[in-house]
Design a protein around this motif. Structure first.
Motif, short mmCIF file in Angstrom:
data_model
loop_
_atom_site.label_atom_id
_atom_site.label_comp_id
_atom_site.label_asym_id
_atom_site.label_seq_id
_atom_site.Cartn_x
_atom_site.Cartn_y
_atom_site.Cartn_z
N ASP A 275 6.18 -5.73 4.76
CA ASP A 275 5.90 -6.66 5.84
C ASP A 275 4.71 -7.55 5.49
O ASP A 275 3.83 -7.17 4.71
N ILE A 276 4.68 -8.71 6.08
CA ILE A 276 3.58 -9.66 5.89
C ILE A 276 2.91 -9.89 7.24
O ILE A 276 3.59 -10.15 8.24
N THR A 277 1.61 -9.77 7.26
CA THR A 277 0.83 -10.01 8.46
C THR A 277 0.10 -11.33 8.32
O THR A 277 -0.59 -11.55 7.34
N CYS A 278 0.27 -12.22 9.31
CA CYS A 278 -0.30 -13.57 9.27
C CYS A 278 -1.23 -13.77 10.46
O CYS A 278 -0.97 -13.28 11.56
N GLN A 279 -2.27 -14.53 10.23
CA GLN A 279 -3.19 -14.93 11.30
C GLN A 279 -2.92 -16.39 11.63
O GLN A 279 -3.01 -17.26 10.76
N ILE A 280 -2.59 -16.67 12.89
CA ILE A 280 -2.29 -18.02 13.34
C ILE A 280 -3.41 -18.48 14.26
O ILE A 280 -3.59 -17.92 15.35
N LEU A 281 -4.15 -19.50 13.83
CA LEU A 281 -5.23 -20.05 14.63
C LEU A 281 -4.89 -21.49 15.01
O LEU A 281 -3.78 -21.97 14.78
N THR A 282 -5.87 -22.17 15.57
CA THR A 282 -5.65 -23.55 15.99
C THR A 282 -5.25 -24.43 14.81
O THR A 282 -4.45 -25.36 14.96
N ALA A 283 -5.79 -24.14 13.64
CA ALA A 283 -5.49 -24.93 12.45
C ALA A 283 -4.24 -24.45 11.73
O ALA A 283 -4.00 -24.85 10.59
N GLY A 284 -3.44 -23.59 12.34
CA GLY A 284 -2.24 -23.08 11.70
C GLY A 284 -2.50 -21.72 11.05
O GLY A 284 -3.42 -21.00 11.42
N VAL A 285 -1.68 -21.38 10.08
CA VAL A 285 -1.83 -20.09 9.41
C VAL A 285 -3.06 -20.15 8.50
O VAL A 285 -3.24 -21.09 7.73
N THR A 286 -3.92 -19.14 8.63
CA THR A 286 -5.16 -19.11 7.85
C THR A 286 -5.23 -17.94 6.90
O THR A 286 -5.91 -18.01 5.88
N THR A 287 -4.55 -16.85 7.21
CA THR A 287 -4.59 -15.65 6.38
C THR A 287 -3.24 -14.98 6.41
O THR A 287 -2.57 -14.96 7.44
N ALA A 288 -2.85 -14.42 5.29
CA ALA A 288 -1.61 -13.64 5.21
C ALA A 288 -1.77 -12.60 4.12
O ALA A 288 -2.38 -12.86 3.08
N PHE A 289 -1.22 -11.42 4.36
CA PHE A 289 -1.30 -10.38 3.35
C PHE A 289 -0.15 -9.40 3.52
O PHE A 289 0.43 -9.27 4.60
N PHE A 290 0.19 -8.74 2.41
CA PHE A 290 1.20 -7.69 2.42
C PHE A 290 0.54 -6.43 2.94
O PHE A 290 -0.34 -5.87 2.30
N ASP A 291 0.98 -5.96 4.09
CA ASP A 291 0.37 -4.77 4.65
C ASP A 291 1.17 -4.35 5.86
O ASP A 291 1.49 -5.16 6.71
N ASN A 292 1.43 -3.04 5.95
CA ASN A 292 2.11 -2.51 7.13
C ASN A 292 1.13 -1.97 8.15
O ASN A 292 1.51 -1.66 9.27
N GLU A 293 -0.11 -1.81 7.76
CA GLU A 293 -1.13 -1.32 8.67
C GLU A 293 -2.35 -2.20 8.54
O GLU A 293 -2.60 -2.80 7.51
N MET A 294 -3.14 -2.29 9.63
CA MET A 294 -4.39 -3.04 9.58
C MET A 294 -5.43 -2.18 8.89
O MET A 294 -6.20 -1.47 9.52
N GLN A 295 -5.45 -2.23 7.56
CA GLN A 295 -6.32 -1.37 6.80
C GLN A 295 -7.63 -2.09 6.51
O GLN A 295 -7.89 -3.19 6.98
N ALA A 296 -8.46 -1.44 5.71
CA ALA A 296 -9.72 -2.04 5.32
C ALA A 296 -9.47 -3.29 4.50
O ALA A 296 -8.49 -3.40 3.77
N ARG A 297 -10.36 -4.25 4.64
CA ARG A 297 -10.15 -5.53 3.98
C ARG A 297 -10.07 -5.37 2.46
O ARG A 297 -9.41 -6.15 1.77
N SER A 298 -10.76 -4.37 1.91
CA SER A 298 -10.74 -4.18 0.47
C SER A 298 -9.37 -3.77 -0.05
O SER A 298 -9.06 -3.91 -1.22
N GLU A 299 -8.51 -3.24 0.85
CA GLU A 299 -7.19 -2.79 0.45
C GLU A 299 -6.11 -3.83 0.71
O GLU A 299 -4.95 -3.60 0.44
N ILE A 300 -6.48 -4.96 1.24
CA ILE A 300 -5.50 -5.97 1.60
C ILE A 300 -5.03 -6.73 0.37
O ILE A 300 -5.83 -7.14 -0.47
N ASP A 301 -3.72 -6.87 0.26
CA ASP A 301 -3.11 -7.64 -0.82
C ASP A 301 -2.79 -9.03 -0.28
O ASP A 301 -1.77 -9.24 0.37
N ASN A 302 -3.67 -9.98 -0.52
CA ASN A 302 -3.52 -11.30 0.05
C ASN A 302 -2.33 -12.04 -0.54
O ASN A 302 -1.92 -11.81 -1.68
#
Length: 566
Positions: A275-302
């Motif tokens: 799964d891919i998790t995306c952050q949608i803000l006023t300026a559109g998509v700003t962040t996306a990463f492969f992750d099934n859980e909201m883990q620590a940022r150091s483990e995120i595969d952007n």
């Protein structure tokens, strides 16, 4: 000198002047003791609230000056400060205006606030400055529930909204979590007050925060057929496997087992199956990463999302942000951070696709559409031509039978050439007529009654299921989730899909489809079918959002970017 009673002037001064002087000093002494007592009480209050302040006192005039820092605050990082993010402050302030100290914040000193008071109960803690968007997002992440009536009232009355108006409730809807405060220290900004209890926090780090959406990977079926090996390559591969099997049967067997296991189940290392998790803000998509859980940022595969950012060159970012926002809106989740452009909302709510075009594309049976094409009955014409050619052939044979052998042979050869030429002429005439009717049918299809995007998506989804692009149990929203997932992963696919949407919107804006537009769709029917699903989902969202809570919240957050919280 003395009077008759023996009282001198010094005695008068002693007995009358000294008491009067003492009476004149008493107020000063009282003010001094009262000021020192109030100052001591104020300092105790500041120490209990762990506030650093400068205090000065004027004992004569009974004035106490307090200088407290004014802060700008923002929520802690959700990934790096996990424990403090979800917990309350251990030393909240009890002073009026200090409700913001209920939570742990990132603070930045932006100035000093001086207060001139006389009594301890007049102390006010300066309100902090915070982005309205960040505040609401943080409370929603903790589990707060927006109050529809409060946001509507704030949108309509603005700063004239009465103090105490509730904007957000506790998760159980019984207590007020965010209310409007008095405007005493707001300096023209919107003044708010917050209240929270540790028992109200109903969410944790595994939940998706506001503004985020999770795009599922298509695990059960390929959303778009991948390139498959040809029969020749399969045959070569089988021959190669047979050769290896003859050399080492055990190795070949193990390899086949590995291949079968890889085919039957998704590879955990295959990013297309995550799964891919995306952050949608006023300026559109700003962040996306492969992750099934909201883990620590150091483990995120952007994930690389440069092709989906909003810029002035293309519209890929706008289409993706609009579709992702529409996909993320549910009965429990409101993605109101990104506002779908009005031009797109107007486009998706139009009836733009001629139903005849869908018939030509093979998506709809003509019996399910209104009458739009001219009906041609060529049965009688073909029968008359056949009868005429048969009569001419029989008459020629009868004439040849009365001729001499030499003339019969020449007449027969001429008849064969003539009939061959007639058949060729008839074939050319039939082909020319079919081409004319095909062009006429295309023009009639372009001018046929138009259908809405939602109705088009219904038949497009059935067509995609028949063609094997998705499973039969998948609905529009599920397929759109798979599409968005692939748009993030594959730049070329995203470009193709958004180019189709741009073309669709362009001919919808100029008044209708043209023949060239139909030919462009004909070249890539799956892209048009996928585009219709995105249009239908955005259309459903636009109808549900009109005049609802999310629209009021969007307008209020846009009107007040910074607020005072205390």
């Amino acid at each position: 000198m003395s009077n008759s009673d023996g009282a001198s002037a010094s005695d008068i001064i002693t007995y009358i002047g000294v008491p009067l002087a003492v009476l004149g000093v008493l107020p000063i002494l009282y003010n001094t003791f009262a000021t020192l007592a109030s100052l001591s009480r104020i300092r105790r209050m500041l120490r209990r609230s762990q506030l650093t302040a400068l205090t000065r006192s004027d004992v004569v005039n009974r004035i106490i000056e307090i200088e407290l820092p004014r802060y700008a605050v923002m929520p802690l990082d959700r990934f790096q400060n996990d424990e403090e993010y979800w917990s309350l402050c251990s030393y909240p302030s009890s002073l009026p205006g200090g409700s913001w100290t209920t939570f742990n914040w990132r603070t930045n000193t932006i100035g000093m606030k001086t207060q001139r008071i006389q009594y301890a109960d007049q102390v006010r803690q300066p309100q902090v400055e915070i982005a309205f968007d960040d505040l609401v997002c943080y409370l929603l992440d903790l589990g707060a529930v927006p109050d529809r009536h409060g946001w509507k009232l704030l949108k309509s009355t603005g700063l004239w909204t009465p103090a105490g108006c509730c904007l957000m409730f506790s998760p159980d809807g019984k207590e007020k979590a965010l209310v409007l405060g008095p405007q005493d220290d707001a300096d023209g900004h919107l003044s708010l007050a917050v209240s929270w209890s540790s028992s109200w926090t109903t969410r944790h780090h595994s939940h998706l925060p506001p503004y985020w959406v999770r795009l599922p990977a298509g695990r059960t079926s390929k959303i778009v057929p991948e390139s498959r090996p040809s029969s020749a390559s399969k045959r070569r591969s089988q021959e190669h496997d047979m050769e290896e099997g003859c050399a080492d049967p055990d190795t070949s067997s193990d390899a086949r087992i590995k291949d079968e296991s890889h085919y039957d189940g998704p590879d955990p290392q295959d990013k297309s199956q995550r799964d891919i998790t995306c952050q949608i803000l006023t300026a559109g998509v700003t962040t996306a990463f492969f992750d099934n859980e909201m883990q620590a940022r150091s483990e995120i595969d952007n994930v690389d999302i440069d092709h989906l950012r909003i810029h002035s060159i293309g519209t890929d970012g706008i289409w993706f942000a609009s579709a992702a926002s529409a996909y993320g809106i549910t009965s429990q989740t409101i993605l109101w951070s990104y506002k779908i452009p009005d031009a797109i909302l107007q486009f998706v709510n139009k009836e733009t696709v001629p139903c005849g075009i869908l018939v030509l594309l093979g998506m709809v049976d003509e019996s399910e559409t209104p009458d739009w094409a001219t009906q041609h009955n060529d049965h009688m014409t073909s029968h008359e031509l056949f009868v005429r050619r048969t009569r001419e052939h029989n008459e020629a044979l009868a004439a040849e039978s009365r001729m001499s052998p030499a003339d019969r042979q020449a007449a027969s050869a001429a008849r064969v050439r003539r009939e061959m030429q007639q058949r060729m002429d008839d074939m050319r005439d039939k082909t020319r007529m079919e081409q004319q009717r095909a062009e006429q049918r295309v023009m009639e299809a372009v001018q046929s009654p138009r259908w809405s995007g939602k109705l088009v998506a219904k038949y497009a989804l059935s067509w995609l299921q028949r063609q094997g692009y998705c499973d039969e149990d998948h609905g529009v929203k599920e397929v759109v989730g798979f599409l968005l997932h692939r748009m993030v992963r594959e730049r070329d696919f995203s470009t193709t899909l958004c180019r189709m949407l741009d073309a669709w919107k362009s001919w919808a804006d100029i008044g209708g489809m043209r023949k060239t537009d139909y030919q462009a769709i004909r070249e890539d029917v799956p892209a048009f079918a996928f585009a219709s699903l995105l249009v239908a989902l955005i259309m459903d969202t636009s109808t549900t959002l009109e005049g609802t809570l999310s629209v009021d919240m969007q307008d209020c957050l846009k009107l007040w970017e910074k607020v005072r919280l205390g």
